[in-house]
Design a protein around this motif. Structure first.
Motif, mmCIF file in Angstrom:
data_model
loop_
_atom_site.group_PDB
_atom_site.id
_atom_site.type_symbol
_atom_site.label_atom_id
_atom_site.label_comp_id
_atom_site.label_asym_id
_atom_site.label_seq_id
_atom_site.Cartn_x
_atom_site.Cartn_y
_atom_site.Cartn_z
ATOM 1 N N TYR A 30 -10.420 -1.209 -1.322
ATOM 2 C CA TYR A 30 -9.068 -1.270 -0.766
ATOM 3 C C TYR A 30 -9.081 -0.769 0.672
ATOM 4 C CZ TYR A 30 -7.671 -1.793 -5.655
ATOM 5 O OH TYR A 30 -7.545 -2.226 -6.943
ATOM 6 N N SER A 31 -7.959 -0.934 1.361
ATOM 7 C CA SER A 31 -7.854 -0.474 2.743
ATOM 8 C C SER A 31 -7.528 1.009 2.800
ATOM 9 C CB SER A 31 -6.787 -1.278 3.488
ATOM 10 O OG SER A 31 -5.551 -1.180 2.825
ATOM 11 N N ALA A 32 -7.732 1.615 3.974
ATOM 12 C CA ALA A 32 -7.445 3.034 4.170
ATOM 13 C C ALA A 32 -5.945 3.279 4.104
ATOM 14 C CB ALA A 32 -7.995 3.500 5.518
ATOM 15 N N PHE A 73 -12.934 9.962 2.548
ATOM 16 C CA PHE A 73 -11.868 10.585 3.331
ATOM 17 C C PHE A 73 -12.234 10.574 4.810
ATOM 18 C CE2 PHE A 73 -11.421 12.059 -0.931
ATOM 19 C CZ PHE A 73 -10.054 12.219 -1.125
ATOM 20 N N SER A 74 -11.222 10.457 5.660
ATOM 21 C CA SER A 74 -11.423 10.469 7.109
ATOM 22 C C SER A 74 -10.235 11.154 7.766
ATOM 23 C CB SER A 74 -11.569 9.039 7.644
ATOM 24 O OG SER A 74 -10.437 8.256 7.307
ATOM 25 N N GLU A 117 0.862 -1.178 0.000
ATOM 26 C CA GLU A 117 0.000 0.000 0.000
ATOM 27 C C GLU A 117 0.901 1.231 0.000
ATOM 28 O OE1 GLU A 117 -2.562 -0.038 3.376
ATOM 29 O OE2 GLU A 117 -3.254 -2.084 3.032
ATOM 30 N N TRP A 118 0.665 2.176 -0.896
ATOM 31 C CA TRP A 118 1.477 3.385 -0.916
ATOM 32 C C TRP A 118 0.681 4.544 -1.506
ATOM 33 C CZ3 TRP A 118 2.027 5.392 -5.779
ATOM 34 C CH2 TRP A 118 1.892 4.504 -6.860
ATOM 35 N N THR A 146 2.684 1.429 3.579
ATOM 36 C CA THR A 146 2.149 0.679 4.715
ATOM 37 C C THR A 146 2.340 -0.810 4.491
ATOM 38 O OG1 THR A 146 0.483 2.382 5.123
ATOM 39 C CG2 THR A 146 0.098 0.217 6.105
ATOM 40 N N ARG A 147 2.863 -1.460 5.507
ATOM 41 C CA ARG A 147 2.972 -2.920 5.508
ATOM 42 C C ARG A 147 2.217 -3.451 6.714
ATOM 43 N NH1 ARG A 147 6.676 -4.737 1.905
ATOM 44 N NH2 ARG A 147 8.100 -3.195 1.005
#
Length: 205
Positions: free
Chosen positions: A182-184, A117-118, A7-8, A18-19
């Motif tokens: 997908y993940s945040a 968005f958060s 994730e980037w 992110t890993r």
């Protein structure tokens, strides 16, 4: 892509990747890149946010002769180990009013799935020489979803705090975002150009 990060997201400020460990716990790292600022001339168009500064680094411009109004644009791209998933734009407008900022944020969908968005904020900072910059106000935003069918979101006006010190200031937009399916992930902060509030004079870019 060289890191094969699962994730980037990347802007001209740098790269966040992110890993996740075997338990699914994420670890996010930020790698800054050399600053690339591409000043842009004042546009003659009423609204050119989706075309101005589309292929540059972070762009800043002052759009009135009195130097009370400034705009900043950043382009964000995100993906995974397979490549790019999507991209979007962030534009911050600051209409200075005396000794405080008045900010609006625009988010523009460019490519990929819809985005929610958060944890979105405009953060004000006072420039402190030789010390970490001082917090001069944190203001939450609540963006709506952007997608191919609803490609732009504009915030209401955010009114900053009264800036009493004789100093230079800037703002930064911080957010997490989630592409559909997908993940945040976290976007690198977009920082505006500095504006100066010296003596008892009104603030100016």
């Amino acid at each position: 892509m060289q890191q094969k990060a699962p994730e980037w997201s990347c802007t001209s400020a740098g790269l966040t990747s992110t890993r996740r460990d075997a338990h699914g716990t994420p670890t996010t790292t930020f790698t800054p890149v050399a600053a690339i600022t591409a000043p842009a001339p004042v546009s003659v168009l009423a609204d050119d946010y989706d075309t101005w500064c589309e292929s540059s680094g972070t762009c800043h411009r002052v759009i009135d002769a009195s130097r009370y109004i400034g705009e900043t644009k950043g382009n964000a791209v995100y993906g995974n180990s397979s490549g790019v998933i999507g991209s979007f734009d962030v534009i911050i407008r600051n209409s200075l009013q005396g000794r405080r900022g008045r900010w609006t944020v625009s988010l523009i969908w460019d490519l990929g799935p819809s985005l929610t968005f958060s944890d979105s904020w405009i953060n004000c900072y006072e420039v402190i020489d030789l010390w970490p910059d001082a917090d001069c106000g944190d203001h939450a935003l609540y963006p709506g979803l952007i997608s191919s069918g609803s490609w732009r979101w504009n915030s209401p006006t955010i009114y900053g705090n009264n800036l009493v010190n004789s100093a230079a200031y800037y703002a930064a937009f911080n957010t997490d975002f989630t592409p559909a399916g997908y993940s945040a992930r976290t976007a690198p902060a977009l920082e505006t150009a500095r504006f100066k509030c010296y003596g008892s004079d009104p603030c100016k870019f």
